[in-house]
Design a protein around this motif. Structure first.
Motif, short mmCIF file in Angstrom:
data_model
loop_
_atom_site.label_atom_id
_atom_site.label_comp_id
_atom_site.label_asym_id
_atom_site.label_seq_id
_atom_site.Cartn_x
_atom_site.Cartn_y
_atom_site.Cartn_z
N VAL A 235 25.35 16.05 70.43
CA VAL A 235 25.29 16.91 69.25
C VAL A 235 23.86 16.96 68.75
CG1 VAL A 235 26.11 17.27 66.91
CG2 VAL A 235 27.67 16.44 68.67
N LYS B 239 33.69 24.19 68.57
CA LYS B 239 32.28 24.02 68.22
C LYS B 239 31.61 23.08 69.20
CE LYS B 239 33.07 24.84 63.36
NZ LYS B 239 33.07 24.34 62.01
N GLY B 240 30.41 23.47 69.63
CA GLY B 240 29.62 22.62 70.51
C GLY B 240 30.31 22.38 71.84
#
Length: 142
Positions: free
Chosen positions: A140, A26-27
């Motif tokens: 983020v 993720k990310g």
């Protein structure tokens, strides 16, 4: 070796050994490496056997990952192309030893495919790699 990514292991499935069935990342930043073969930085083969070329190929992948600020623990996928299935099967232990020497005990999602030939006539293995470097907390999105 630890990884910042999640391994996919559905309930009731036998444990994958030496690879992962799938991974979630993720990310972060995606690192995509083109097919690497077992020649050195000057594009010359020092090894003409599968195991030697395999180890050099992994060293090339590790060098490219380092250039991107990543390490083996960030790998999420490897696709191996080999020219001789029988030679591969006959050398599984040595290939596994070489893998652990270079990339450690991180085993991302993998596929091994036998092909008729590779573009470089002396090449016995080519490996494509994908890695994800996790986003730093400041990166983020809220």
């Amino acid at each position: 070796m630890t990884t910042p990514h999640q391994f996919l292991a559905p309930e009731g499935w036998a444990q994958a050994k030496g690879y992962a069935n799938g991974m979630v990342a993720k990310g972060g930043e995606l690192v995509v490496l083109g097919g690497q073969i077992g020649w050195n930085a000057q594009q010359q083969f020092e090894h003409f056997d599968l195991v030697g070329q395999f180890e050099q190929t992994l060293r090339n992948i590790a060098a490219l990952l380092a250039e991107a600020g990543a390490g083996p623990e960030h790998l999420v996928r490897l696709t191996w192309y080999i020219t001789d299935r029988e030679e591969y099967l006959a050398n599984l232990k040595a290939i596994g030893d070489a893998y652990r020497r270079v990339l450690g005990r991180h085993f991302p999602a993998m596929a091994v495919v036998q092909v008729v030939a590779l573009m470089e006539a002396d090449a016995k293995v080519e490996i494509e790699a994908t890695a994800v470097i996790p986003a730093k907390p400041a990166q983020v999105a809220a």
